[in-house]
Design a protein around this motif. Structure first.
Motif, PDB file in Angstrom:
ATOM      1  N   ASP A 142      49.987 -60.247  29.049  1.00 12.51           N
ATOM      2  CA  ASP A 142      49.337 -59.744  27.934  1.00 12.51           C
ATOM      3  C   ASP A 142      48.364 -59.394  28.949  1.00 12.51           C
ATOM      4  N   GLN A 143      47.479 -59.985  29.970  1.00 13.52           N
ATOM      5  CA  GLN A 143      47.021 -59.443  30.706  1.00 13.52           C
ATOM      6  C   GLN A 143      46.549 -58.191  30.910  1.00 13.52           C
ATOM      7  N   VAL A 144      47.883 -58.043  31.562  1.00 14.65           N
ATOM      8  CA  VAL A 144      48.725 -56.142  31.705  1.00 14.65           C
ATOM      9  C   VAL A 144      48.205 -55.102  30.516  1.00 14.65           C
ATOM     10  N   LEU A 145      48.362 -56.078  29.269  1.00 19.68           N
ATOM     11  CA  LEU A 145      48.976 -54.646  28.420  1.00 19.68           C
ATOM     12  C   LEU A 145      47.639 -54.270  27.998  1.00 19.68           C
ATOM     13  N   HIS A 146      46.621 -55.560  28.246  1.00 15.76           N
ATOM     14  CA  HIS A 146      44.785 -55.281  27.696  1.00 15.76           C
ATOM     15  C   HIS A 146      44.405 -54.433  28.715  1.00 15.76           C
ATOM     16  N   LEU A 147      45.007 -54.374  30.055  1.00 16.56           N
ATOM     17  CA  LEU A 147      44.358 -53.824  30.338  1.00 16.56           C
ATOM     18  C   LEU A 147      45.496 -52.142  31.179  1.00 16.56           C
ATOM     19  N   THR A 148      45.795 -51.815  30.834  1.00 16.17           N
ATOM     20  CA  THR A 148      46.846 -50.948  30.699  1.00 16.17           C
ATOM     21  C   THR A 148      45.639 -49.507  30.551  1.00 16.17           C
ATOM     22  N   LEU A 149      45.459 -49.332  29.238  1.00 17.36           N
ATOM     23  CA  LEU A 149      44.685 -48.611  28.508  1.00 17.36           C
ATOM     24  C   LEU A 149      43.132 -48.473  29.692  1.00 17.36           C
ATOM     25  N   PRO A 150      42.192 -48.955  29.863  1.00 14.55           N
ATOM     26  CA  PRO A 150      41.712 -49.095  30.516  1.00 14.55           C
ATOM     27  C   PRO A 150      41.663 -48.226  32.038  1.00 14.55           C
ATOM     28  N   ALA A 151      42.727 -48.790  33.117  1.00 14.77           N
ATOM     29  CA  ALA A 151      43.127 -48.576  33.978  1.00 14.77           C
ATOM     30  C   ALA A 151      43.727 -47.288  33.597  1.00 14.77           C
ATOM     31  N   VAL A 152      44.510 -46.854  32.851  1.00 15.85           N
ATOM     32  CA  VAL A 152      44.855 -45.307  32.622  1.00 15.85           C
ATOM     33  C   VAL A 152      43.275 -44.477  32.659  1.00 15.85           C
ATOM     34  N   ALA A 153      42.097 -44.475  31.738  1.00 18.84           N
ATOM     35  CA  ALA A 153      41.505 -44.608  31.759  1.00 18.84           C
ATOM     36  C   ALA A 153      40.707 -43.714  32.871  1.00 18.84           C
ATOM     37  N   LEU A 154      40.689 -44.996  33.947  1.00 15.63           N
ATOM     38  CA  LEU A 154      40.131 -44.789  35.385  1.00 15.63           C
ATOM     39  C   LEU A 154      41.069 -43.947  36.387  1.00 15.63           C
ATOM     40  N   ALA A 155      41.958 -43.687  35.493  1.00 10.90           N
ATOM     41  CA  ALA A 155      43.393 -43.303  37.117  1.00 10.90           C
ATOM     42  C   ALA A 155      43.063 -42.146  36.460  1.00 10.90           C
ATOM     43  N   VAL A 156      42.749 -41.363  35.579  1.00  4.15           N
ATOM     44  CA  VAL A 156      43.652 -39.888  35.044  1.00  4.15           C
ATOM     45  C   VAL A 156      42.411 -38.688  35.819  1.00  4.15           C
ATOM     46  N   GLY A 157      41.309 -39.248  36.505  1.00  5.74           N
ATOM     47  CA  GLY A 157      39.975 -38.061  37.195  1.00  5.74           C
ATOM     48  C   GLY A 157      41.207 -38.639  38.367  1.00  5.74           C
ATOM     49  N   ALA A 158      40.774 -40.062  38.946  1.00  2.08           N
ATOM     50  CA  ALA A 158      41.708 -40.039  40.453  1.00  2.08           C
ATOM     51  C   ALA A 158      42.945 -39.558  40.286  1.00  2.08           C
ATOM     52  N   VAL A 159      43.826 -39.317  39.562  1.00  2.00           N
ATOM     53  CA  VAL A 159      45.197 -38.457  39.769  1.00  2.00           C
ATOM     54  C   VAL A 159      44.507 -37.441  40.047  1.00  2.00           C
ATOM     55  N   GLY A 160      43.857 -36.828  39.258  1.00  4.04           N
ATOM     56  CA  GLY A 160      43.577 -34.845  39.946  1.00  4.04           C
ATOM     57  C   GLY A 160      42.662 -35.001  41.278  1.00  4.04           C
ATOM     58  N   MET A 161      41.976 -35.966  41.770  1.00  3.10           N
ATOM     59  CA  MET A 161      41.538 -35.554  43.280  1.00  3.10           C
ATOM     60  C   MET A 161      42.596 -35.417  43.989  1.00  3.10           C
ATOM     61  N   LEU A 162      43.402 -36.838  43.416  1.00  8.95           N
ATOM     62  CA  LEU A 162      44.805 -37.164  44.811  1.00  8.95           C
ATOM     63  C   LEU A 162      45.745 -35.641  44.682  1.00  8.95           C
ATOM     64  N   VAL A 163      45.768 -35.436  43.679  1.00 14.33           N
ATOM     65  CA  VAL A 163      46.970 -33.993  43.273  1.00 14.33           C
ATOM     66  C   VAL A 163      46.058 -33.083  44.614  1.00 14.33           C
ATOM     67  N   ARG A 164      44.936 -32.730  44.446  1.00 13.91           N
ATOM     68  CA  ARG A 164      44.258 -31.671  45.105  1.00 13.91           C
ATOM     69  C   ARG A 164      44.255 -31.757  46.737  1.00 13.91           C
ATOM     70  N   PHE A 165      43.886 -32.979  46.779  1.00 15.43           N
ATOM     71  CA  PHE A 165      43.893 -33.625  48.340  1.00 15.43           C
ATOM     72  C   PHE A 165      45.080 -32.991  49.028  1.00 15.43           C
ATOM     73  N   SER A 166      46.411 -33.898  48.328  1.00 16.96           N
ATOM     74  CA  SER A 166      47.058 -34.119  48.803  1.00 16.96           C
ATOM     75  C   SER A 166      48.305 -33.002  49.015  1.00 16.96           C
ATOM     76  N   ARG A 167      48.610 -31.976  47.910  1.00 15.15           N
ATOM     77  CA  ARG A 167      48.602 -30.464  47.989  1.00 15.15           C
ATOM     78  C   ARG A 167      47.836 -30.160  49.108  1.00 15.15           C
ATOM     79  N   ALA A 168      46.983 -29.977  48.808  1.00 18.43           N
ATOM     80  CA  ALA A 168      46.000 -28.418  50.398  1.00 18.43           C
ATOM     81  C   ALA A 168      46.739 -29.243  51.528  1.00 18.43           C
ATOM     82  N   ALA A 169      46.729 -30.762  51.774  1.00 16.14           N
ATOM     83  CA  ALA A 169      46.792 -31.270  52.998  1.00 16.14           C
ATOM     84  C   ALA A 169      48.059 -30.861  53.533  1.00 16.14           C
ATOM     85  N   LEU A 170      49.265 -31.330  52.722  1.00 22.29           N
ATOM     86  CA  LEU A 170      50.582 -30.987  52.715  1.00 22.29           C
ATOM     87  C   LEU A 170      50.962 -29.346  53.115  1.00 22.29           C
ATOM     88  N   ILE A 171      50.256 -28.855  52.040  1.00 24.25           N
ATOM     89  CA  ILE A 171      50.643 -27.057  52.054  1.00 24.25           C
ATOM     90  C   ILE A 171      49.758 -26.527  53.575  1.00 24.25           C
TER      91      ILE A 171
END
Length: 321
Positions: free
Chosen positions: A180-209
């Protein structure tokens, strides 16, 4: 090869730097709180009538008549003895308040980090392997959108769509039991993760290229190594910038929990910080600033150690050997 002396020098240097940062930050927070409108007396009395005797008693109880440097040194002396003080707002020991709320904030930060890593790095790798194609452009666009979205705005959107609209997730609270705690924290975690995903995409893509264009990759392909083996070599050499992004993500999430916890009514350190600043609860705000600074310093220390583990050419502290 890292020796015991190297570790000792590195840790001493980092501890000294952290101590300086904590001291400067605590002085700044202490001064800004007293410059802010309002007073401790107003916070405690509210709308009740204030007699001179009552105001004098409050000032004596919290040493408000002492000069500001004396008040700060008194607080600092208590911290060095392990006493974070007592909350002006609740009367509880500050250490107990932090202990009750810290696990939730750490769980939310950890959950958001895991989601960001599981989504952001594979997307960045996929974009690098399909450079210039439609899939790459889609990944880059998604990364830009994620970086541009404030966590609290994403949280409100998720609440409207997935909690209030579809009813898939609870609107607020922490739940009971692990699932139940995981279910309650899923939306807040997704809200935090959205911007982090964008940063990781840029860093990992540029580094691998960058790594895929290196001579050793061309040579490995010419020797007939399979694509998975070549990709493994390139990913290993891309870890340093990815670790940098991961460190920035975790520290950013620790700060981003402030508004996200308020949005989802979660009783973590972020909501405690908002309440304490509103009520000018100086001991709690000071302790929170101290704790968050130490957490961020610990994350940066782990990232530096990760540099040396990922690339033997990098010494502790991020300098090439």
């Amino acid at each position: 090869m890292l020796t015991g002396r190297s570790w000792g020098v590195f840790l001493l240097r980092r501890l000294a730097g952290t101590a300086v940062v904590v001291a400067l930050l605590s002085i700044g927070v202490f001064g800004l709180l007293y410059l802010a409108p309002g007073s401790v007396q107003q916070t405690l009395l509210g709308t009740r009538p204030a007699t001179p005797e009552t105001i004098a008693a409050i000032q004596a109880r919290y040493h408000l008549n002492d000069p500001l440097p004396v008040q700060y040194l008194s607080w600092l002396g208590g911290v060095l003895r392990g006493d974070l003080g007592t909350s002006i707002r609740t009367g509880m020991p500050v250490a107990d308040m932090l202990g009750q709320r810290l696990p939730l904030t750490l769980a939310l930060t950890g959950y958001g980090t895991v989601l960001a890593v599981l989504v952001g790095i594979p997307l960045g790798v996929a974009g690098a392997l399909r450079r210039g194609r439609a899939a790459d452009r889609l990944v880059v666009t998604a990364g830009v959108v994620g970086l541009s979205a404030p966590p609290f705005a994403v949280g409100l959107l998720l609440l409207v769509v997935f909690a209030a609209g579809l009813g898939w997730f609870p609107v607020y609270g922490v739940g009971e039991g692990f699932a139940d705690q995981v279910l309650h924290l899923t939306l807040p975690a997704v809200a935090l993760a959205v911007g982090a995903v964008g940063m990781l995409v840029r860093f990992s893509r540029a580094a691998l290229i960058r790594e895929l264009d290196q001579d050793y990759v061309v040579f490995a392909r010419a020797r007939g190594l399979g694509a998975p083996a070549v990709l493994g070599y390139a990913l290993r050499n891309s870890l340093v910038p990815i670790l940098t992004a991961a460190g920035l993500i975790v520290t950013g999430m620790l700060a981003g929990t402030v508004l996200v916890e308020v949005t989802f009514a979660l009783p973590g350190l972020g909501s405690l910080l908002v309440d304490s600043v509103t009520f000018k609860d100086v001991p709690v705000v000071q302790a929170l600033a101290l704790l968050l600074t130490l957490l961020i310093a610990a994350v940066n220390l782990l990232v530096d150690v990760g540099y040396s583990a990922a690339d033997p050419r990098v010494r502790l502290g991020g300098r090439p050997s």
